[in-house]
Design a protein around this motif. Structure first.
Motif, PDB file in Angstrom:
ATOM      1  N   ASN A 151      -6.888   5.991 -15.068  1.00 49.16           N
ATOM      2  CA  ASN A 151      -6.593   4.851 -15.940  1.00 49.16           C
ATOM      3  C   ASN A 151      -7.674   4.530 -16.962  1.00 49.16           C
ATOM      4  N   ILE A 152      -8.534   5.484 -17.243  1.00 54.86           N
ATOM      5  CA  ILE A 152      -9.564   5.270 -18.263  1.00 54.86           C
ATOM      6  C   ILE A 152      -8.926   5.156 -19.648  1.00 54.86           C
ATOM      7  N   ILE A 153      -9.350   4.138 -20.395  1.00 49.24           N
ATOM      8  CA  ILE A 153      -8.878   3.993 -21.779  1.00 49.24           C
ATOM      9  C   ILE A 153     -10.044   4.053 -22.769  1.00 49.24           C
ATOM     10  N   ASN A 154     -11.261   4.053 -22.261  1.00 55.47           N
ATOM     11  CA  ASN A 154     -12.420   4.204 -23.140  1.00 55.47           C
ATOM     12  C   ASN A 154     -13.452   5.081 -22.442  1.00 55.47           C
ATOM     13  N   LEU A 155     -13.562   6.311 -22.921  1.00 55.93           N
ATOM     14  CA  LEU A 155     -14.512   7.277 -22.381  1.00 55.93           C
ATOM     15  C   LEU A 155     -15.516   7.611 -23.471  1.00 55.93           C
ATOM     16  N   SER A 156     -16.772   7.223 -23.256  1.00 60.22           N
ATOM     17  CA  SER A 156     -17.783   7.413 -24.292  1.00 60.22           C
ATOM     18  C   SER A 156     -18.950   8.220 -23.746  1.00 60.22           C
ATOM     19  N   ALA A 157     -19.252   9.331 -24.431  1.00 57.49           N
ATOM     20  CA  ALA A 157     -20.408  10.172 -24.084  1.00 57.49           C
ATOM     21  C   ALA A 157     -21.126  10.572 -25.363  1.00 57.49           C
ATOM     22  N   ARG A 158     -21.293   9.618 -26.255  1.00 56.35           N
ATOM     23  CA  ARG A 158     -22.018   9.867 -27.496  1.00 56.35           C
ATOM     24  C   ARG A 158     -23.510  10.081 -27.212  1.00 56.35           C
ATOM     25  N   ASP A 159     -24.179  10.720 -28.155  1.00 54.27           N
ATOM     26  CA  ASP A 159     -25.646  10.867 -28.105  1.00 54.27           C
ATOM     27  C   ASP A 159     -26.112  11.568 -26.834  1.00 54.27           C
ATOM     28  N   ASN A 160     -25.466  12.693 -26.512  1.00 46.75           N
ATOM     29  CA  ASN A 160     -25.906  13.567 -25.438  1.00 46.75           C
ATOM     30  C   ASN A 160     -26.230  14.936 -26.026  1.00 46.75           C
ATOM     31  N   GLN A 161     -26.211  15.961 -25.203  1.00 48.98           N
ATOM     32  CA  GLN A 161     -26.527  17.316 -25.669  1.00 48.98           C
ATOM     33  C   GLN A 161     -25.413  18.299 -25.289  1.00 48.98           C
ATOM     34  N   ILE A 162     -24.204  17.792 -25.221  1.00 49.36           N
ATOM     35  CA  ILE A 162     -23.051  18.595 -24.813  1.00 49.36           C
ATOM     36  C   ILE A 162     -22.762  19.647 -25.890  1.00 49.36           C
ATOM     37  N   LYS A 163     -22.563  20.899 -25.447  1.00 50.37           N
ATOM     38  CA  LYS A 163     -22.405  22.003 -26.388  1.00 50.37           C
ATOM     39  C   LYS A 163     -20.967  22.495 -26.519  1.00 50.37           C
ATOM     40  N   LYS A 164     -20.130  22.160 -25.541  1.00 49.99           N
ATOM     41  CA  LYS A 164     -18.763  22.682 -25.562  1.00 49.99           C
ATOM     42  C   LYS A 164     -17.813  21.703 -24.899  1.00 49.99           C
ATOM     43  N   LEU A 165     -16.607  21.578 -25.475  1.00 50.03           N
ATOM     44  CA  LEU A 165     -15.514  20.883 -24.808  1.00 50.03           C
ATOM     45  C   LEU A 165     -14.575  21.960 -24.258  1.00 50.03           C
ATOM     46  N   PRO A 166     -14.487  22.082 -22.920  1.00 46.35           N
ATOM     47  CA  PRO A 166     -13.725  23.179 -22.323  1.00 46.35           C
ATOM     48  C   PRO A 166     -12.221  22.923 -22.341  1.00 46.35           C
ATOM     49  N   ALA A 167     -11.461  23.913 -21.924  1.00 45.80           N
ATOM     50  CA  ALA A 167     -10.011  23.751 -21.790  1.00 45.80           C
ATOM     51  C   ALA A 167      -9.703  22.622 -20.817  1.00 45.80           C
ATOM     52  N   ASP A 168      -8.653  21.860 -21.122  1.00 46.05           N
ATOM     53  CA  ASP A 168      -8.211  20.755 -20.254  1.00 46.05           C
ATOM     54  C   ASP A 168      -9.346  19.780 -19.962  1.00 46.05           C
ATOM     55  N   ALA A 169     -10.163  19.504 -20.963  1.00 48.60           N
ATOM     56  CA  ALA A 169     -11.375  18.698 -20.760  1.00 48.60           C
ATOM     57  C   ALA A 169     -11.086  17.323 -20.182  1.00 48.60           C
ATOM     58  N   PHE A 170      -9.891  16.804 -20.449  1.00 54.03           N
ATOM     59  CA  PHE A 170      -9.574  15.435 -20.036  1.00 54.03           C
ATOM     60  C   PHE A 170      -8.313  15.387 -19.177  1.00 54.03           C
ATOM     61  N   LYS A 171      -8.087  16.459 -18.423  1.00 50.07           N
ATOM     62  CA  LYS A 171      -6.847  16.593 -17.662  1.00 50.07           C
ATOM     63  C   LYS A 171      -6.689  15.503 -16.608  1.00 50.07           C
ATOM     64  N   ASN A 172      -7.784  15.015 -16.045  1.00 48.05           N
ATOM     65  CA  ASN A 172      -7.686  13.999 -14.991  1.00 48.05           C
ATOM     66  C   ASN A 172      -7.602  12.587 -15.538  1.00 48.05           C
ATOM     67  N   ILE A 173      -7.874  12.439 -16.818  1.00 46.10           N
ATOM     68  CA  ILE A 173      -7.841  11.114 -17.434  1.00 46.10           C
ATOM     69  C   ILE A 173      -6.454  10.810 -17.964  1.00 46.10           C
ATOM     70  N   TYR A 174      -5.785  11.842 -18.433  1.00 46.98           N
ATOM     71  CA  TYR A 174      -4.447  11.626 -18.979  1.00 46.98           C
ATOM     72  C   TYR A 174      -3.459  11.367 -17.855  1.00 46.98           C
ATOM     73  N   ASP A 175      -2.665  10.307 -18.005  1.00 50.43           N
ATOM     74  CA  ASP A 175      -1.674   9.933 -17.001  1.00 50.43           C
ATOM     75  C   ASP A 175      -0.364   9.633 -17.720  1.00 50.43           C
ATOM     76  N   VAL A 176       0.672  10.411 -17.429  1.00 41.87           N
ATOM     77  CA  VAL A 176       1.954  10.242 -18.108  1.00 41.87           C
ATOM     78  C   VAL A 176       2.578   8.881 -17.833  1.00 41.87           C
ATOM     79  N   LYS A 177       2.127   8.202 -16.783  1.00 46.23           N
ATOM     80  CA  LYS A 177       2.706   6.901 -16.433  1.00 46.23           C
ATOM     81  C   LYS A 177       2.038   5.742 -17.161  1.00 46.23           C
ATOM     82  N   LYS A 178       1.004   6.030 -17.962  1.00 42.84           N
ATOM     83  CA  LYS A 178       0.327   4.964 -18.693  1.00 42.84           C
ATOM     84  C   LYS A 178       1.288   4.288 -19.668  1.00 42.84           C
ATOM     85  N   SER A 179       1.093   2.988 -19.851  1.00 44.54           N
ATOM     86  CA  SER A 179       1.874   2.256 -20.833  1.00 44.54           C
ATOM     87  C   SER A 179       1.604   2.806 -22.227  1.00 44.54           C
TER      88      SER A 179
END
Length: 337
Positions: A179-207
């Motif tokens: 049920n996350i609606i705001n995920l913030s990871a600005r100002d880090n050192q992340i080099k890659k966004l992998p496949a399905d990076a947010f698969k556990n955050i997305y919920d088809v039942k969300k309003s």
């Protein structure tokens, strides 16, 4: 407006007995009200030693604040069994470690603010199973998040990881935390966004009224897997500006229907082909400023924007290209003289 009939001030030195004392002579501010604008609304404790437990002084507290103190480790049972606690603010205390079980039996707790500390690792068993809605871990030194550290947090809707030292993003984080609606990871050192990076955050039942914001600006992202945003449909904001992105795959936004603000500025994008442009979700604004976009390509992009009525911001590069054209004309005239 609810009027307070009377308020009782309590000034005490609190010694809370517990198995693993965490706090030693720290200044603590506690309130029985959500917003204590007046100190008369507070429970005044001169200092706290031990743990935060439901003593006579603290059992009715809705908000507890400890800031700018010396608390190097939050030990097991540091905060426990508080029946009404809503907000726990532990900002800027030099916290380096949080032991599993530091927060126990806090069923009403909504917010934990651990910002501006020196936390390096987020361990499993610290936050799992909590009913939190907001978790603030920004401006620490976090370089490692254990695989299950954010699992099983069903009510979490905001997590702030800005200003840390993360180098990798794990798509398996946040299992059973949908049920996350705001995920913030600005100002880090992340080099890659992998496949399905947010698969556990997305919920088809969300309003449909609740739109997710994903904020990864000012990292070191060079690669965005073509399936990084798979499953994401409608977003409030997608921020991947100020990174090192050169290319966007034609399929990157294939699942995405709309995003109010798409921030791609400050990368190394030289051109967006028409196939990439056609794949862009519907936006109120797509910001591509501060990219080294080829001037010929920029003209094609502007033509596409007019044709589709898409709002693509490239104003800085547009001015630069205009200046280049003027310079080329002046050079041509000069060479003919």
């Amino acid at each position: 407006t609810m009027k307070l009939i009377y308020v009782t001030l309590i000034y005490v030195v609190a010694v809370q007995c517990c198995k693993n004392p965490t706090f030693e002579n720290v200044k603590i501010k506690a309130s029985k009200y959500f917003s204590a604008k007046n100190e008369s609304n507070d429970i005044q404790l001169d200092t706290l030693t031990g743990c935060i437990t439901p003593t006579e002084e603290l059992k009715g507290a809705l908000t507890i604040t400890i800031t700018k103190q010396h608390v190097p480790i939050l030990k097991e049972g540091a905060v426990q069994n508080m029946p009404w606690l809503h907000d726990l603010i532990l900002e800027d205390n030099g916290i380096e470690e949080i032991q599993p079980g530091a927060f126990q039996n806090l069923e009403t707790l909504v917010t934990i603010d651990l910002s501006k500390n020196q936390i390096k690792v987020v361990r499993e068993g610290v936050f799992n199973g909590m009913e939190l809605k907001r978790l603030l871990l920004n401006n620490n030194q976090i370089s490692k998040i254990e695989p299950g550290a954010f699992d099983n947090m069903p009510n979490l809707n905001r997590i702030d990881l800005d200003g840390n030292q993360l180098q990798e993003w794990n798509a398996d984080w946040f299992a059973n935390t949908p049920n996350i609606i705001n995920l913030s990871a600005r100002d880090n050192q992340i080099k890659k966004l992998p496949a399905d990076a947010f698969k556990n955050i997305y919920d088809v039942k969300k309003s449909s009224k609740t739109k997710l914001s994903i904020l990864f600006g000012n990292n070191k992202i060079e690669v965005v897997d073509k399936n990084a945003f798979k499953g994401l449909k409608d977003l409030e904001m997608l921020d991947i500006e100020k990174n090192y992105i050169v290319n966007l795959d034609d399929e990157l936004f294939s699942d995405m229907k709309s995003v109010n603000m798409l921030l791609l500025g400050g990368n190394k994008i030289k051109c967006l082909s028409e196939s990439v442009l056609d794949s862009l979700p519907v936006t109120e604004l797509t910001n591509l400023d501060n990219n080294p976009i080829n001037c010929v390509c920029l003209k094609s992009m502007k033509n596409w924007s007019k044709k589709t009525r898409a709002n693509i911001k490239t104003s800085i590069r547009t001015i630069e290209c205009m200046q280049e054209r003027i310079k080329n004309v002046l050079d041509l005239v000069k060479n003919r003289q």
